[in-house]
Design an enzyme around this catalytic site. Sequence first.
Site, PDB file in Angstrom:
ATOM      1  N   THR B 126       0.821  -1.214   0.000  1.00  0.00           N
ATOM      2  CA  THR B 126       0.000   0.000   0.000  1.00  0.00           C
ATOM      3  C   THR B 126       0.857   1.267   0.000  1.00  0.00           C
ATOM      4  O   THR B 126       1.896   1.320   0.656  1.00  0.00           O
ATOM      5  CB  THR B 126      -0.928  -0.011   1.231  1.00  0.00           C
ATOM      6  OG1 THR B 126      -1.758  -1.163   1.145  1.00  0.00           O
ATOM      7  CG2 THR B 126      -1.785   1.231   1.294  1.00  0.00           C
ATOM      8  N   SER B 132      -6.080  -0.129  -2.618  1.00  0.00           N
ATOM      9  CA  SER B 132      -6.891  -1.091  -3.367  1.00  0.00           C
ATOM     10  C   SER B 132      -6.462  -1.179  -4.829  1.00  0.00           C
ATOM     11  O   SER B 132      -6.489  -2.242  -5.431  1.00  0.00           O
ATOM     12  CB  SER B 132      -8.362  -0.695  -3.280  1.00  0.00           C
ATOM     13  OG  SER B 132      -8.792  -0.751  -1.941  1.00  0.00           O
ATOM     14  N   HIS B 278     -34.512 -10.875  29.887  1.00  0.00           N
ATOM     15  CA  HIS B 278     -35.379 -10.003  29.068  1.00  0.00           C
ATOM     16  C   HIS B 278     -35.256 -10.426  27.605  1.00  0.00           C
ATOM     17  O   HIS B 278     -34.142 -10.605  27.103  1.00  0.00           O
ATOM     18  CB  HIS B 278     -34.956  -8.537  29.198  1.00  0.00           C
ATOM     19  CG  HIS B 278     -35.074  -7.994  30.596  1.00  0.00           C
ATOM     20  ND1 HIS B 278     -36.214  -8.114  31.346  1.00  0.00           N
ATOM     21  CD2 HIS B 278     -34.177  -7.340  31.370  1.00  0.00           C
ATOM     22  CE1 HIS B 278     -36.018  -7.549  32.535  1.00  0.00           C
ATOM     23  NE2 HIS B 278     -34.792  -7.083  32.577  1.00  0.00           N
ATOM     24  N   GLU B 363      -6.098  -5.701   4.266  1.00  0.00           N
ATOM     25  CA  GLU B 363      -5.969  -6.905   3.430  1.00  0.00           C
ATOM     26  C   GLU B 363      -7.070  -6.969   2.371  1.00  0.00           C
ATOM     27  O   GLU B 363      -7.660  -8.006   2.123  1.00  0.00           O
ATOM     28  CB  GLU B 363      -5.979  -8.174   4.301  1.00  0.00           C
ATOM     29  CG  GLU B 363      -4.828  -8.163   5.275  1.00  0.00           C
ATOM     30  CD  GLU B 363      -3.975  -9.421   5.212  1.00  0.00           C
ATOM     31  OE1 GLU B 363      -3.003  -9.453   5.954  1.00  0.00           O
ATOM     32  OE2 GLU B 363      -4.248 -10.338   4.434  1.00  0.00           O
TER      33      GLU B 363
END
Lengths: 265, 382
Positions: B126, B132, B278, B363
């Site tokens: 990166t 990306s 509950h 990733e």
Amino acid sequence: MEIAVLVKPVPDAETRLRPDAKGLALDPEGVKWVLAGYDESAVEQALLLKEAAPGTTVRAISYGPVARAEEVLRSALALGCDAATSLEAPPEAPTDAVSVARALALALTKHPASLVLCGKQAGDDEGGIVGPAVAELLGLPDLGVATNVRWDGGPGGLTMERSVEGGLEQGRTALPALVALQQAWNDPRTAKLPNILKSRKAPIERIPAAEVAAAMAPSAATAPRRLGFRLPPPRTGAKMIEYKTPEEAAEKLVRILREEAKVFP
Amino acid sequence: MVDFSLTEEQTSLRDMARKFAKGEMAPHAAECDRAGRFPEEIYRKAWELGLMNLNVPTEFGGSGLGLFEQCLIVEELSRACAGMTTSIIANCLALEPILLGGTDEQKHRLLDPFCASYHLASFCLTEPSGGSDAGSLKTRARRDGDHYVLDGEKCFITNGPFASLYTVFATLDPSLRHKGIVAFAVPRETHGVVPGKEEEKMGHRASATSTVRFEGARVPVANRLGAETEGFSIAMRTLDQTRTPIGALATGIAQAALDHAADYSKRRQTFGKPISEHQAIQIKLADMAQALHAARLLTWQAAWTIDHGQPGSLESAMAKCFASDAAMRVADEAIQVFGGYGYMKDYPVEKLLRDAKLAQIYEGSNEIQRIVIARELLARYA
């Protein structure tokens, strides 16, 4: 030097214990059997001695239903023990300490060891009898409880230490002998991942139930039988103090301690 | 026949990881998160026990585990602290390009030190201008005799400040796009390798993240991984291998969130009874358990698929994407179960939400995962 370590499969500390349907024993359903407590210290002590004296071999020995005994033996192998012997518990076998000691002694007659190590008591019932009984059956000197054992190779070369009130007692002796290990002073190691993988494939010697039953037979008739197994009654709930100010809380607490718990006169 | 039971070997690996996570990692998770401390002593212990370099084959001294076993371990570690887990498994990511592209000589020379003693490696793909869109990276590689000269900057590099080896992707010519990308193994001591300062992060604060700059760094040709045209393929195939364990990491976060929420719900009383009685809380717990379970099963299936020699791009993308989205939802609901306490840093659940967020991003962002899923899916309708 040949070292034998006696290890007992005990329920993992996180197991939720419950009695079986007959109320005679622990329900084994969902129980994870582990090497734990003083037995871990005994294995660690054996491995430390092995590392200090090259040529030493360590055999782990366990008695119980096959799957249980072999589970803890694999843990011992993963930690670094060289060999393992599993004594298959006969069906309906007596559960008392002397009978179990007879089974363990059988393995030790097949694989004589100059030093037998065990935990000072089991991690579950905390009986503390099996080790001394094994020593008695084999005619080995039982050196009692130790916190540390060293071996310098010479005659009378075993040095042991134990904690006593306010001090440390040291002694030297010759082998063979049996020593029970005190709590985990030695910070037992964790098995390394590659060794875990190897231990799953390592052979474990298995002594079949029939042979074990024969070894246990001499005291079978007189062995004490367990009458029942049940959980302790649940603890009663805590008492909550209602209050508006800290002073009021303290006042109420002191009153309860004095009048109900009778802590103060 | 489908069989979801674990072998004894798998159970013992999982138990060992669980013991390490509980005994060594969990007690320090909150403190490392608060201080942003990189607990190197824990990472060293993880290395000693063989919990690092899980994917390195035993012939090079690694643990040589399949992806399925890696996932079992990663989930347990992450249950204690996802940030520490990221730093522990970063070597798997950084060393994978060597496994995929390296020659036998390179594998021995480059991997042996990692298995002989504690070392960290970092995967450097990166860049500040994009992660990306890996095909358009800008770090340049120029051939100069028997060296390449690297210039450029990488960012968000896990273990960047502490690594002794960087696997770096650089381009010979940006106009060649994917085909110009080359992979290198760059030792830290190379002149011109400059790790930047540690970033302050929202989560995963026990892990160290930094930029790494290459300023005329001369890398011998012997450290090029694969052919000059293979860098992009090596990067993508690396991520195909390491994506699934991120699903396991996210599953571990979700498991931790459910553990905390279920435990708390039985102890916290409102309207005269534990809140676990509950229905509003029961419904939350049931939804959390379903998301967790589905995340784990998708992860297991992806790992199984790849371990059985199938490509697994679709399965691993689904596992990573679904599990990290599930971890966000489950952590979010865990905070809701805790109410105001869940929002407080003295309680363990807000950390889980911050940690889960990264699993949706790193990733391969979940948007990229969905593109992969759609592409694989639509190809089947051709």
